[in-house]
Write a protein that holds these residues in place. Structure first.
Motif, short mmCIF file in Angstrom:
data_model
loop_
_atom_site.label_atom_id
_atom_site.label_comp_id
_atom_site.label_asym_id
_atom_site.label_seq_id
_atom_site.Cartn_x
_atom_site.Cartn_y
_atom_site.Cartn_z
N ARG A 57 0.81 -1.21 0.00
CA ARG A 57 0.00 0.00 0.00
C ARG A 57 0.85 1.26 0.00
N ARG A 58 1.88 1.24 -0.81
CA ARG A 58 2.74 2.41 -0.97
C ARG A 58 3.47 2.31 -2.30
N ARG A 59 3.95 3.42 -2.74
CA ARG A 59 4.71 3.47 -3.99
C ARG A 59 6.20 3.35 -3.68
N PHE A 60 6.90 2.72 -4.60
CA PHE A 60 8.35 2.59 -4.52
C PHE A 60 8.94 3.11 -5.83
N LEU A 86 13.87 -3.29 -1.53
CA LEU A 86 12.68 -2.99 -0.73
C LEU A 86 13.00 -2.64 0.72
N ARG A 87 14.00 -3.31 1.31
CA ARG A 87 14.28 -3.16 2.74
C ARG A 87 14.39 -1.70 3.19
N PRO A 88 15.23 -0.87 2.57
CA PRO A 88 15.34 0.50 3.08
C PRO A 88 14.05 1.30 2.93
N HIS A 89 13.28 1.00 1.90
CA HIS A 89 12.02 1.72 1.69
C HIS A 89 10.96 1.30 2.71
N LEU A 90 11.02 0.06 3.14
CA LEU A 90 10.05 -0.42 4.12
C LEU A 90 10.44 -0.07 5.55
N ASN A 91 11.72 0.17 5.78
CA ASN A 91 12.19 0.38 7.15
C ASN A 91 12.52 1.83 7.48
N ASP A 92 12.32 2.75 6.56
CA ASP A 92 12.59 4.14 6.92
C ASP A 92 11.32 4.81 7.42
N ASP A 93 11.49 5.94 8.02
CA ASP A 93 10.34 6.65 8.60
C ASP A 93 9.84 7.77 7.70
N ALA A 94 10.38 7.85 6.49
CA ALA A 94 9.96 8.91 5.58
C ALA A 94 8.53 8.65 5.11
N PRO A 95 7.79 9.72 4.84
CA PRO A 95 6.42 9.52 4.32
C PRO A 95 6.47 8.86 2.95
N HIS A 96 5.49 8.06 2.66
CA HIS A 96 5.41 7.36 1.38
C HIS A 96 4.11 7.72 0.69
N ALA A 97 4.17 7.74 -0.61
CA ALA A 97 2.94 7.94 -1.38
C ALA A 97 2.07 6.71 -1.21
N ARG A 98 0.84 6.92 -0.87
CA ARG A 98 -0.09 5.80 -0.72
C ARG A 98 -0.64 5.42 -2.08
#
Length: 102
Positions: A57-60, A86-98
């Motif tokens: 449920r997010r964009r990468f 995927l790991r750094p994108h899933l584990n950071d606290d930055a906001p993600h585009a839904r």
């Protein structure tokens, strides 16, 4: 929240099973190749990216990831490479585009 490599691998296996008629009988590991082992075609890699985004449920920046593979003339993509992406994108606290509708 920390998402481990094992969880990402299990998620990827679930996403892949949801995309195809499952014919691969071996255990999927970090070394499993999407094209040579799983029989993916180029379009399957694109569809996989969309399915991963829907699952999480997010964009990468998946298109950029695929482009980087082409730039280095990679002939195949290992599951471990996708986990590492995927790991750094899933584990950071930055906001993600839904993803819309998710």
């Amino acid at each position: 929240m920390h998402v481990s490599d094992d969880v990402i691998l299990a998620d990827l296996i679930g996403v892949i099973k949801g995309l195809t008629d499952w014919e691969y009988s071996e255990t999927i590991t970090r070394e499993t190749r999407f094209f040579a082992d799983l029989g993916f075609e180029s379009i399957d890699a694109v569809v996989l990216g969309e399915a991963i985004e829907a699952h999480y449920r997010r964009r990468f920046p998946y298109a950029e990831f695929l482009a980087s593979l082409g730039e280095r003339n990679a002939k195949d993509l290992h599951v471990g490479e996708l986990i590492d992406f995927l790991r750094p994108h899933l584990n950071d606290d930055a906001p993600h585009a839904r993803v819309e509708g998710a």
